[in-house]
Design an enzyme around this catalytic site. Structure first.
Site, short mmCIF file in Angstrom:
data_model
loop_
_atom_site.label_atom_id
_atom_site.label_comp_id
_atom_site.label_asym_id
_atom_site.label_seq_id
_atom_site.Cartn_x
_atom_site.Cartn_y
_atom_site.Cartn_z
N ASP A 220 0.86 -1.18 0.00
CA ASP A 220 0.00 0.00 0.00
C ASP A 220 0.90 1.23 0.00
O ASP A 220 1.49 1.58 1.02
CB ASP A 220 -0.92 0.00 1.22
CG ASP A 220 -2.01 1.07 1.13
OD1 ASP A 220 -1.86 2.00 0.31
OD2 ASP A 220 -3.01 0.96 1.86
N GLU A 222 -0.20 4.22 -1.09
CA GLU A 222 -1.22 5.26 -1.20
C GLU A 222 -1.66 5.41 -2.65
O GLU A 222 -0.87 5.28 -3.58
CB GLU A 222 -0.76 6.59 -0.61
CG GLU A 222 -1.89 7.59 -0.38
CD GLU A 222 -3.04 7.04 0.47
OE1 GLU A 222 -3.90 6.32 -0.08
OE2 GLU A 222 -3.07 7.31 1.69
N GLY A 296 -4.35 4.54 5.39
CA GLY A 296 -3.77 5.78 5.88
C GLY A 296 -4.76 6.89 6.12
O GLY A 296 -4.49 7.80 6.90
N ASP A 297 -5.92 6.84 5.46
CA ASP A 297 -6.91 7.89 5.62
C ASP A 297 -8.01 7.50 6.61
O ASP A 297 -9.10 8.07 6.61
CB ASP A 297 -7.52 8.29 4.28
CG ASP A 297 -8.17 7.12 3.56
OD1 ASP A 297 -8.04 5.99 4.03
OD2 ASP A 297 -8.80 7.36 2.51
#
Length: 338
Positions: A220, A222, A296-297
């Site tokens: 991952d 992003e 991440g979000d």
């Protein structure tokens, strides 16, 4: 003559096997010149000398907390202490402590934790044995996740090289976003290509064209889960459906990354990809937070949708050698996950 033969045979033992016999994963990473900057586990010590707490539980009956450590230095978690403390009530895991000495403990992403909209995982979601001794995993369901801003406490940022591994399970997975462990945004927002550098283990096929139904070890970075160096499906990918799975990722920050997977009970690692970073991801722009169990979000205003199991893992400064990867895998296989 027999004694001389024993000496000669001992001299022929590979350095990898010798070091694997003498240390835990973070000892082996340090010996390879890539020291751990974060080391997490609810089941065992990741240094041969570690004798501190592994995680914290909080019980529902009175909101009291208890740190759960190891039974002995370098050993397995003291599950009996958890069982005694949580008897007659329920417990959740509120913190997973950092064994590296950098202070990168992971707190749950929710009210009363490190902020966010998630909750702490149930402390008794799954029991197992490690080397014959009882332990509990961090059994993550939807709306469970953990986080730490480590950009000032050793976690690599920008284009600095780093590596990481985790032991997880191929029997408790889904395609929800996103069962990750690794480097993530300090903002808890999707800040563009290269803002993350984390292992993903799931049945999610971000770009399509997948072979089979997973679960797969991916990166991952992003704006996408990468099975290799592009958005095309990597034909060398394979599913890891076993109970205990080792997943690794390493990234030199500027040109190259590699992902590997294997059986955490025996055997070596399979290199799934080793080559160039995807287009638009060089140089990396890592922010230095640590995420476990979410993307991440997450989870500032939203919640985690993924499920997964975390037994142990670490993040290291530098790009580990293949020999170090192999030594760490040998120690994991020798730990006796059952």
């Amino acid at each position: 003559m027999a004694a001389l033969l024993v000496v000669l045979l001992a001299a022929l033992i590979s350095p990898v096997r010798a070091s694997a016999a003498g240390g835990r994963p973070c000892d082996l990473y340090a010996a390879g010149g890539t020291p751990c900057v974060a080391a997490h586990s609810t089941v065992r010590a990741l240094y041969a000398s570690y004798n501190g707490p592994l995680y914290q539980v909080r019980r529902a009956s009175d909101n009291a907390t208890r740190e759960i450590g190891v039974v002995a230095a370098g050993g397995v978690a003291n599950a009996a202490a958890q069982d005694s403390f949580c008897a007659g009530t329920t417990c959740v895991i509120t913190w997973v402590y950092d064994q590296s000495g950098h202070g990168n403990a992971l707190g749950y992403q929710g009210p009363g934790g490190v902020g966010g909209s998630d909750t702490a995982a149930k402390a008794t979601g799954e029991s197992l044995t490690v080397g014959g001794d009882k332990a509990y995993s961090l059994y993550i369901n939807a709306r469970n996740s953990y986080w730490r801003d480590g950009h000032l406490t050793g976690v690599p940022t920008g284009s600095a090289p780093e590596g990481m591994y985790m032991v997880t399970s191929g029997t408790h997975v889904n395609g929800g976003c996103c069962f990750d462990y690794g480097n993530s945004e300090t903002t808890r927002k999707a800040d563009g290509p290269g803002a993350m550098d984390a292992i993903n283990f799931s049945t999610s096929c971000w770009f399509g064209g997948c072979s089979g139904s997973g679960p797969w070890v991916q990166a991952d970075l992003e704006y996408g889960l990468f099975p290799g160096g592009s958005t095309s499906w990597n034909p060398n990918q394979r599913a890891f459906t076993g109970k205990f799975v080792t997943a690794t990722l390493k990234n030199n920050g500027g040109s190259r990354f590699a992902i590997k997977g294997g059986n955490a009970q025996s055997g070596g690692l399979t290199t799934l990809y080793a080559g160039s970073l995807p287009r638009g991801y060089s140089p990396m722009r890592k922010q230095g937070a640590i995420v476990l169990g979410s993307g991440g979000d997450c989870c500032n205003g939203n919640t985690n949708l993924s499920v997964g199991t975390f037994y142990e893992g670490a993040i290291v400064a530098g790009y580990p050698s293949d020999a170090t990867d192999d030594a760490v895998q040998a120690d994991i296989a020798a730990a006796g996950y059952r």
